[in-house]
Design a protein around this motif. Structure first.
Motif, short mmCIF file in Angstrom:
data_model
loop_
_atom_site.label_atom_id
_atom_site.label_comp_id
_atom_site.label_asym_id
_atom_site.label_seq_id
_atom_site.Cartn_x
_atom_site.Cartn_y
_atom_site.Cartn_z
N THR A 98 0.82 -1.21 0.00
CA THR A 98 0.00 0.00 0.00
C THR A 98 0.86 1.26 0.00
O THR A 98 0.51 2.26 -0.64
CB THR A 98 -0.93 0.01 1.23
N LEU A 99 1.99 1.21 0.71
CA LEU A 99 2.82 2.39 0.88
C LEU A 99 3.94 2.54 -0.15
O LEU A 99 4.66 3.55 -0.11
CB LEU A 99 3.45 2.36 2.28
N THR A 100 4.10 1.59 -1.04
CA THR A 100 5.23 1.60 -1.97
C THR A 100 5.35 2.92 -2.73
O THR A 100 6.44 3.48 -2.84
CB THR A 100 5.15 0.41 -2.95
N ALA A 101 4.26 3.43 -3.25
CA ALA A 101 4.31 4.65 -4.06
C ALA A 101 4.52 5.91 -3.22
O ALA A 101 5.30 6.78 -3.58
CB ALA A 101 3.04 4.78 -4.89
N ASP A 102 3.83 6.00 -2.08
CA ASP A 102 3.85 7.24 -1.29
C ASP A 102 4.98 7.29 -0.26
O ASP A 102 5.42 8.39 0.10
CB ASP A 102 2.52 7.41 -0.56
N ALA A 103 5.40 6.14 0.24
CA ALA A 103 6.43 6.12 1.29
C ALA A 103 7.31 4.89 1.10
O ALA A 103 7.27 3.95 1.89
CB ALA A 103 5.78 6.12 2.66
N PRO A 104 8.12 4.87 0.03
CA PRO A 104 8.90 3.67 -0.28
C PRO A 104 9.87 3.26 0.83
O PRO A 104 10.10 2.07 1.02
CB PRO A 104 9.64 4.04 -1.56
N GLU A 105 10.40 4.24 1.57
CA GLU A 105 11.34 3.89 2.64
C GLU A 105 10.63 3.14 3.77
O GLU A 105 11.18 2.21 4.36
CB GLU A 105 12.07 5.12 3.18
N ILE A 106 9.40 3.52 4.05
CA ILE A 106 8.62 2.82 5.08
C ILE A 106 8.21 1.46 4.56
O ILE A 106 8.26 0.47 5.29
CB ILE A 106 7.41 3.67 5.51
N ALA A 107 7.83 1.38 3.30
CA ALA A 107 7.48 0.10 2.70
C ALA A 107 8.65 -0.87 2.78
O ALA A 107 8.47 -2.05 3.13
CB ALA A 107 7.04 0.29 1.25
#
Length: 84
Positions: A31-40
């Motif tokens: 879910t977070l890959t596009a918006d927050a890749p470091e968190i992903a």
């Protein structure tokens, strides 16, 4: 019931719980890959760590003699869910 028998009852629950959290981490990583890749990436790393832990828990269960049903229980708490 001795300590080893108690662990034989608990380990299947711990394995299932651990597996469920790992899958949840991967879903959030996607879910977070596009918006927050470091968190992903960190969530994927956490999922990998849980996978390693799951392997160790399976090995512990195997060496302990396999699952042992809790007295009065025909299952290993498969329906136990924690909401965070």
């Amino acid at each position: 019931m001795n300590s080893l028998d108690k662990v034989r009852v608990l380990l299947p629950h711990w394995i299932e719980h651990n597996h469920g959290h790992g899958a949840e981490f991967l879903q959030w990583a996607d879910t977070l890959t596009a918006d927050a890749p470091e968190i992903a990436d960190l969530l994927r790393s956490a999922a990998e760590s849980l996978h390693a832990a799951e392997h160790a828990l399976h090995e512990a269960l195997s060496r302990a003699g396999g699952p042992l049903a809790a007295p009065g229980h025909a299952h290993t708490h498969g329906g136990c869910h924690h909401h965070h």
